[in-house]
Scaffold this active site. Structure first.
Site, short mmCIF file in Angstrom:
data_model
loop_
_atom_site.label_atom_id
_atom_site.label_comp_id
_atom_site.label_asym_id
_atom_site.label_seq_id
_atom_site.Cartn_x
_atom_site.Cartn_y
_atom_site.Cartn_z
N LYS A 1 64.91 -32.53 -19.47
CA LYS A 1 64.85 -33.86 -20.00
C LYS A 1 63.18 -34.03 -19.82
CE LYS A 1 66.33 -38.57 -18.92
NZ LYS A 1 67.05 -39.26 -17.95
N GLY B 1 70.71 -36.66 -17.31
CA GLY B 1 70.75 -35.17 -17.38
C GLY B 1 72.16 -34.74 -17.37
N ARG B 2 73.06 -34.90 -16.37
CA ARG B 2 74.52 -34.47 -16.15
C ARG B 2 75.49 -35.13 -17.14
NH1 ARG B 2 72.58 -37.20 -12.00
NH2 ARG B 2 73.66 -39.14 -11.39
N GLU C 1 76.31 -35.14 -7.93
CA GLU C 1 74.94 -35.59 -7.96
C GLU C 1 75.30 -37.23 -8.32
OE1 GLU C 1 72.11 -34.45 -11.18
OE2 GLU C 1 71.33 -33.32 -9.57
N LYS D 1 62.88 -30.44 -3.39
CA LYS D 1 62.11 -30.06 -4.30
C LYS D 1 60.47 -30.16 -3.90
CE LYS D 1 64.38 -31.64 -8.60
NZ LYS D 1 64.16 -32.48 -9.59
N GLU E 1 62.01 -24.82 -12.24
CA GLU E 1 62.90 -23.29 -12.47
C GLU E 1 62.70 -23.12 -13.92
OE1 GLU E 1 64.02 -25.90 -10.62
OE2 GLU E 1 65.26 -25.24 -9.01
N HIS F 1 95.05 -15.83 -5.35
CA HIS F 1 94.88 -14.59 -4.71
C HIS F 1 93.68 -14.81 -3.78
CE1 HIS F 1 98.43 -12.87 -7.05
NE2 HIS F 1 97.73 -13.63 -7.97
O1 F6P Z 1 67.68 -31.34 -9.62
C1 F6P Z 1 68.39 -32.18 -10.22
C2 F6P Z 1 68.16 -32.64 -11.60
O2 F6P Z 1 67.02 -33.45 -11.85
C3 F6P Z 1 69.44 -32.75 -12.45
O3 F6P Z 1 69.62 -34.27 -12.28
C4 F6P Z 1 68.94 -32.51 -13.82
O4 F6P Z 1 69.89 -32.42 -14.66
C5 F6P Z 1 68.17 -31.14 -13.31
O5 F6P Z 1 67.49 -31.35 -12.32
C6 F6P Z 1 67.24 -30.64 -14.66
O6 F6P Z 1 66.31 -31.56 -14.94
P1 F6P Z 1 65.63 -31.48 -16.45
O7 F6P Z 1 66.50 -31.62 -17.58
O8 F6P Z 1 64.57 -32.70 -16.09
O9 F6P Z 1 64.95 -30.04 -16.12
#
Ligand code: F6P
Length: 547
Positions: A204, A265-266, A351, A510, A210, A382
């Site tokens: 987003k 995002g979520r 979150e 972060k 990452e 289990h």
């Molecule tokens: O680190 C949390 C977050 O900001 C989430 O809220 C989000 O879903 C995720 O990182 C990924 O964000 P993006 O879609 O902007 O890469």
């Protein structure tokens, strides 16, 4: 410092506290024996889901008090605000219009028009990749689609893609890469052919470490394999609300699928972020998933609170965490294909509701979001179920089960279902000392051994659970299930007077991550850092210098 209490929010707070203490000594088993209609009384069916919450510590009085609290929080008004696009995300001054992502029929609002247009564009892409019209740089058909994203840009699409395995069309294999640990993308690319691989960069913000690092590695992998720079457009598309950033990164503008600020995002799996799902199951099934969610949206907006599945799910957690002292909740899907649901719900719930200040910025003096955990049944039986049955902590549980399976191995589905029901029954009814001793005696155990063993074999029982039942796991029922959890989260956020749609708590870690990476690059470790952090960074630097 002034803190907000639940007594400030609810005039019936004292009544709820008194009711909570009146539950000490009452057992669920007793309630079932007093009321043969209890299961029917506390089951709500809607949108293909049956929510049986009869094995919970509630009765008519408790429920009425909880509904009273929901009315005091103006939950119905809050639902209207959510759905009509009020700025419910007040700290970011925007709406949370994920419900617009699953509108049905003709697009009416501006948001729905954006969604309709994007879905059309997405359908064209899926079709051209599935049909083989879209070719890799050497003219190959695309066989593998890799979603690069993390958090909301990974967990939802990954969970749904797995959940809908029986609906996979087989046109392409869909993979996911999330972790900044290079092992994930390295291992995956070892198995793929660059000439027939398409990467979806899902972010987003298009600024997530990452995702950007994995995308750079993917690009390098393509270039190293002989793909020319100007041919990369055959292998990369992006989904982002920052179209300019995606273009700057090197994605062709026509290969960027938009997302909007009004989608968290979520809560975004219903948008183009759900593209991996559509690649796996086709656009028709993706739309059925959206329709299932839309049915739940209608139910949430229209059903009375006492017959409203997400509202009841929220009220139960409010009751347990704020009045009966629980800290966690377990999600136990008795469905192999739902194995990623607990991980998805961890982000959705924790979150969203892991907050310590009200929407007005006042610190809270009560518990908010509880810890979500779990795994697929029967595997958990289990592993950690021992603690659920005999541990000292009470954990409210959501069991999720299907009446029929997609596979033909009926005897295994029978055992799966039987175990699900047996777990909720055992947790609720337990087995007292007297029965335990009698059973040991009946099986021929000596009196001496009974004395030594009986207490160990007692199951206290009275442990709460709900069962979410559906005929079959389909795109529609899955859509409804996910939307039910989304709305449960909002119900809880409203009851706690917090903003469920921001996530400031992820920022500090972060930021410090970038400072530490800089200290590693420059070997300049600030002397005012704590000695633990300094030592850890120094160790990394020394080891990597010597390599
Ligand atoms: O680190 C949390 C977050 O900001 C989430 O809220 C989000 O879903 C995720 O990182 C990924 O964000 P993006 O879609 O902007 O890469």
């Amino acid at each position: 410092m002034q803190k907000k209490t639940l007594a400030d929010l609810y005039t019936n707070w004292n009544d709820l506290v008194a009711t909570a203490s009146s539950w000490e000594g009452r057992t669920l088993k007793q309630l079932f024996s007093e009321d043969s209609n209890r299961a029917a009384r506390y089951t709500v069916a809607a949108t293909g889901l049956q929510f049986d919450f009869s094995k919970n510590h509630i009765d008519e009085k408790t429920l009425a008090q909880l509904i009273d609290a929901a009315n005091q929080a103006d939950l119905q008004g809050a639902i209207k605000k959510l759905m009509r696009g009020d700025h419910v995300n007040n700290t970011e001054n925007r709406p949370a219009l994920h419900t617009s992502l699953r509108f049905i029929g003709a697009a009416k609002t501006d948001e729905q028009k954006c969604v309709a247009e994007t879905l059309k564009k997405m359908a064209k892409l899926i079709d051209s990749v599935h049909s083989g019209d879209w070719k890799g740089h050497k003219g190959d058909k695309i066989t593998d689609v890799v979603n690069i994203g993390i958090g909301g840009s990974d967990l939802g699409p990954r969970m749904v893609t797995k959940a809908l395995t029986p609906f996979h069309t087989g046109h392409v294999n869909v993979h996911f890469v999330a972790n900044v640990d290079g092992a994930e993308i390295y291992d995956l690319t070892q198995k793929l052919d660059p000439a027939s691989t398409l990467f979806l960069i899902a972010s987003k913000s298009f600024s997530t470490l990452e995702t950007l690092e994995n995308s750079l590695s993917a690009r390098k992998w393509m270039l190293d394999s002989g793909c020319a720079q100007d041919q990369l457009c055959h292998h990369f598309v992006a989904i982002s609300s920052k179209v300019d950033k995606a273009v700057e990164f090197g994605i062709d503008a026509e290969n960027v699928y938009p997302l909007w600020d009004w989608v968290g995002g979520r809560y975004s799996l219903w948008s183009a972020i759900g593209m991996p799902i559509a690649f796996a199951v086709g656009m028709d099934n993706f739309n059925k998933l959206r329709h299932g969610a839309a049915a739940m949206d209608n139910h949430f907006a229209e059903a009375p609170l006492e017959k409203n599945i997400p509202v009841l799910m929220g009220l139960l957690m409010f009751w347990y965490s704020n009045f009966l002292g629980t800290d966690t909740q377990a999600i136990l899907p008795y469905a192999y294909h739902l194995q990623l649901l607990p991980a998805y719900l961890q982000q959705l719930e924790m979150e969203s509701n892991g907050k310590s200040v009200t929407k007005d910025g006042v610190r809270v003096d009560y518990k908010t979001g509880s810890i979500v955990w779990g795994t697929e049944g029967t595997n958990g039986q289990h592993s950690f179920h021992q603690l659920l049955h005999q541990g000292t902590t009470m954990v409210p549980i959501d069991f999720i089960a299907t009446l029929t399976a997609h596979h033909p191995i009926d005897h295994q589905h029978k055992y799966l279902f039987a175990n699900c029901v047996a777990q909720s029954q055992a947790l609720m009814s337990g087995r007292n000392l007297e029965t335990t001793e009698a059973e040991l005696r009946a099986s021929g155990v000596s009196e001496d051994d009974i004395r030594k063993l009986a207490e160990h074999k007692v199951h206290p029982g009275n442990r709460p659970s709900s069962t979410m039942l559906m005929e079959k796991l389909t795109p529609e029922t899955l859509g409804a299930l996910i939307a039910a959890y989304e709305h449960k989260v909002y119900t809880l956020g409203t009851l706690w007077a917090i903003n469920s749609y921001d996530q400031w708590g992820v920022e500090l870690g972060k930021l410090l991550g970038t400072h530490i990476a800089t200290a590693i690059d420059t070997t300049d470790i600030p002397g005012d850092w704590d000695s633990s952090t300094q030592t850890l960074v120094r160790k990394f630097n020394e080891r990597n210098k010597s390599l």
